[in-house]
Enzyme design. Structure first.
Site, PDB file in Angstrom:
ATOM      1  N   GLU A  61      -6.486   7.117  -0.616  1.00  0.00           N
ATOM      2  CA  GLU A  61      -6.361   5.862   0.124  1.00  0.00           C
ATOM      3  C   GLU A  61      -6.975   4.685  -0.631  1.00  0.00           C
ATOM      4  O   GLU A  61      -6.387   3.605  -0.699  1.00  0.00           O
ATOM      5  CB  GLU A  61      -7.003   5.997   1.504  1.00  0.00           C
ATOM      6  CG  GLU A  61      -6.212   6.860   2.481  1.00  0.00           C
ATOM      7  CD  GLU A  61      -4.793   6.387   2.673  1.00  0.00           C
ATOM      8  OE1 GLU A  61      -4.558   5.163   2.800  1.00  0.00           O
ATOM      9  OE2 GLU A  61      -3.883   7.256   2.685  1.00  0.00           O
TER      10      GLU A  61
ATOM     11  N   HIS B  25       0.838  -1.202   0.000  1.00  0.00           N
ATOM     12  CA  HIS B  25       0.000   0.000   0.000  1.00  0.00           C
ATOM     13  C   HIS B  25       0.875   1.254   0.000  1.00  0.00           C
ATOM     14  O   HIS B  25       0.610   2.211  -0.744  1.00  0.00           O
ATOM     15  CB  HIS B  25      -0.905  -0.027   1.231  1.00  0.00           C
ATOM     16  CG  HIS B  25      -1.648   1.251   1.473  1.00  0.00           C
ATOM     17  ND1 HIS B  25      -2.954   1.449   1.075  1.00  0.00           N
ATOM     18  CD2 HIS B  25      -1.269   2.408   2.099  1.00  0.00           C
ATOM     19  CE1 HIS B  25      -3.337   2.663   1.427  1.00  0.00           C
ATOM     20  NE2 HIS B  25      -2.340   3.255   2.058  1.00  0.00           N
ATOM     21  N   GLU B  26       1.908   1.260   0.824  1.00  0.00           N
ATOM     22  CA  GLU B  26       2.784   2.437   0.888  1.00  0.00           C
ATOM     23  C   GLU B  26       3.566   2.615  -0.416  1.00  0.00           C
ATOM     24  O   GLU B  26       3.778   3.746  -0.876  1.00  0.00           O
ATOM     25  CB  GLU B  26       3.737   2.317   2.079  1.00  0.00           C
ATOM     26  CG  GLU B  26       3.040   2.223   3.437  1.00  0.00           C
ATOM     27  CD  GLU B  26       2.043   3.349   3.663  1.00  0.00           C
ATOM     28  OE1 GLU B  26       2.261   4.458   3.138  1.00  0.00           O
ATOM     29  OE2 GLU B  26       1.036   3.129   4.368  1.00  0.00           O
TER      30      GLU B  26
END
Length: 311
Positions: free
Chosen positions: A202, A130-131
């Site tokens: 996000e 995700h990062e």
């Protein structure tokens, strides 16, 4: 990713900063605020990663000091077709993580000791993916610049009473009522814009992160664990620097679960549902990985498989 919308939100944040300057110092104050905003953006471009990492006391690690974590991020970076970012660990009991940096060539990922102790290898791979997605989408610069301007707006609003409260409206000042309005409304407006920017990114990072680690259920399980722990375990460095809260994968300041404009992050349950839908689309199954009974995997021997469990 709607970059046009993000650009408008950043423009709104800069405009709010200039409006406060105008309220405090008229046209001259607005121009000063404009040039200060330009200077801050330039400073953030070159120093955003160092600034945020220093705020949270992050220490850099390498293949010798953190071999499993470093290897995991190296493998995920290859999956994402990204340069290897710098890797940091934050001594903080709250499980959380974030990415920062002005571009993929100058990026960094940071994980707390809490997340290393809480998640399984697969779950941590989902978080790190995700990062890396934030890095690949070039979200890291925008989100850090947003944090810088939002923090400056809050500080400027706190000075409103000193700059404007000691003058009455007849003499050109904004008066006590105007000063109080700025002190209350300006940080609120900055927070709304800041949160809107974070929320739009996000979901996209969740989707791309699922593609990078190749199993959306890993990230879904991780989000569920992190959100639960964030409600119980305080993150004192984030409390001291609340303008950086939106950088983290889960809001480090509170356990809010309201999916509205005032939430730093989207509702965790909604994110998990979206990931489960992605899992069905990818055909990777919806079962979350089993976690070790005694904390995270970092006290365990390193896997002999050089591909790792996500390769």
């Amino acid at each position: 990713m709607n970059y046009f919308k993000t650009g408008l939100l950043l423009a709104a944040l800069t405009g709010l900063f200039m409006a406060i300057g105008a309220a405090l110092g008229g046209q001259q104050g607005m121009m000063i605020a404009f040039f200060v905003a330009l200077a801050m953006n330039a400073f953030s471009y070159w120093n955003s990663d160092k600034m945020v990492l220093r705020m949270h006391g992050a220490r850099q690690v390498d293949a010798k000091s953190a071999p499993e974590l470093h290897q995991m991020i190296a493998e995920l970076s290859r999956n994402a077709e990204l340069p290897m970012p710098k890797v940091y660990i934050i001594d903080n009991p709250q499980p959380n993580a974030f990415a920062t940096g002005r571009n993929p060539e100058n990026a960094a990922v940071a994980a707390t000791t809490g997340i290393l102790q809480t998640l399984s290898k697969e779950e941590l791979a989902g978080v790190m993916a995700h990062e890396l997605a934030h890095i690949k989408n070039r979200d890291t610069l925008i989100m850090t610049v947003t944090a810088t301007i939002a923090g400056a707006i809050s500080m400027l609003a706190n000075f409103a009473m000193f700059f404007g409260g000691n003058r009455n409206s007849n003499n050109g000042g904004i008066g006590i009522i105007g000063s109080l309005a700025i002190m209350i409304l300006a940080p609120m407006g900055a927070a709304i814009v800041q949160m809107a920017i974070s929320r739009t990114r996000e979901y996209a990072a969740d989707r791309m992160g699922a593609e990078i680690c190749r199993n959306p259920a890993w990230l879904a399980s991780a989000l569920d664990k992190i959100a639960g722990a964030a409600q119980r375990i305080p993150n004192m460095s984030a409390e001291r620097n609340p303008a950086t809260a939106h950088l983290f994968i889960i809001n480090p300041l509170s356990g809010q679960r309201m999916d509205n404009l005032f939430s730093t992050h989207p509702n965790t349950e909604n994110r998990i549902k979206a990931l489960m839908q992605i899992s069905q689309e990818m055909g990777s199954g919806g079962a979350a990985p089993a976690s070790p009974q005694h904390g995270g995997p970092w006290s365990q021997p390193q896997s002999s498989d050089p591909r790792g469990p996500w390769g």
